[in-house]
Write an enzyme that holds these catalytic residues in place. Structure first.
Site, PDB file in Angstrom:
ATOM      1  N   SER A 242      74.876  31.760 -33.739  1.00 40.22           N
ATOM      2  CA  SER A 242      75.917  32.693 -33.297  1.00 40.22           C
ATOM      3  C   SER A 242      76.983  31.934 -32.523  1.00 40.22           C
ATOM      4  CB  SER A 242      75.312  33.776 -32.390  1.00 40.22           C
ATOM      5  OG  SER A 242      76.323  34.524 -31.736  1.00 40.22           O
TER       6      SER A 242
ATOM      7  N   TYR B 158      70.159  36.902 -25.682  1.00 38.59           N
ATOM      8  CA  TYR B 158      70.562  36.638 -27.070  1.00 38.59           C
ATOM      9  C   TYR B 158      71.284  35.299 -27.178  1.00 38.59           C
ATOM     10  CZ  TYR B 158      72.963  37.158 -31.531  1.00 38.59           C
ATOM     11  OH  TYR B 158      73.443  36.944 -32.808  1.00 38.59           O
TER      12      TYR B 158
END
Length: 250
Positions: free
Chosen positions: A142, A156
């Site tokens: 990401s 995350y």
């Protein structure tokens, strides 16, 4: 460019995984699709085989937190298709919560799935590739792996930073072998994690997002931000954003 015919995608029942499966089916590739929701996988497989009668699509139920199952399912796919030419480590969670608010359960699950679950997939895939003496490992990380962030995304971002480091180390380990390793760092793309993208900067709808991911995968580059604009530029600027500014958006 090497043609990777047999492609395994985890987390393929929805979101980015489903989008990539659709893109590859349209390209005539054979697919091994894994996810926890087997009913959705089987429905997707039936749809793709009807639309593209020449392809093979096999499915397995898989919880990537069951690490023994990861190794077993990957080997079953290899046996059924004859080889695994590319493995896309995509399954993940984005359900973290603010640190210290009594939701360690959510943060633990995010870290376990996105890092330890990915580690099991990487081990299983590379083990098969070593035996085959060929293969392409793709790890979906990401943009948030670039830097720690506050709010619900803290765990995350940490999990994706970890998996990016794991993928890079694996790539270095496998240099000068026929095995390729690609790390993709998507920006905001419509998925199960980002269902409402209207307020997200530079966000892409699901279909163009999946096309951009597949284009980057096919290049077999070592690392890529997806889409390239504006995320590759923002990645250079992001480390210098004042922490006080990040806090406002946390």
């Amino acid at each position: 460019m090497v043609l990777r015919k047999n492609i395994l995608i985890t987390g393929a029942s929805s979101g980015l995984g489903e989008g990539m499966a659709r893109q590859y089916a349209a390209r005539g590739r054979d697919l091994a699709l894994a996810a926890r929701r087997l009913d959705r996988l089987d429905a997707l497989a039936a749809e793709l085989k009807k639309a593209y009668p020449g392809i093979t699509v096999v499915t397995r139920k898989l919880d990537v937190n069951d690490h023994d199952q990861v190794f077993a399912v990957f080997e079953e796919f290899r046996e059924e298709l004859g080889s695994l030419d590319r493995v896309i480590v995509n399954a993940g969670l984005g359900k973290g919560q603010r640190i210290g608010t009594g939701r360690f359960d959510a943060n633990r699950q995010t870290l376990q799935t996105n890092l330890l679950g990915a580690a099991a997939q990487i081990e299983a895939a590379v083990g098969i590739f070593r035996k085959q003496k060929d293969g392409h490992l793709v790890v979906i990380s990401s943009f948030l792996a670039v830097r720690g962030v506050p709010g619900n995304a803290t765990a995350y971002a940490a999990s994706k930073a970890g998996v990016s480091a794991l993928a890079e180390g694996t790539r270095i380990e496998l240099m000068k072998t026929p095995i390729k390793v690609t790390t993709l760092l998507p920006g905001f793309i419509e998925s199960g994690m980002n269902e409402d993208i209207s307020k997200l900067p530079a966000a892409l709808k699901a279909e163009p997002g999946a096309r951009a991911l597949v284009k980057a995968i096919e290049s077999e580059t070592a690392k890529a931000f997806v889409p390239t604009w504006p995320w590759s530029v923002l990645a250079k600027l992001f480390p210098f954003v004042p922490a006080s500014m990040l806090k406002k958006f946390g």
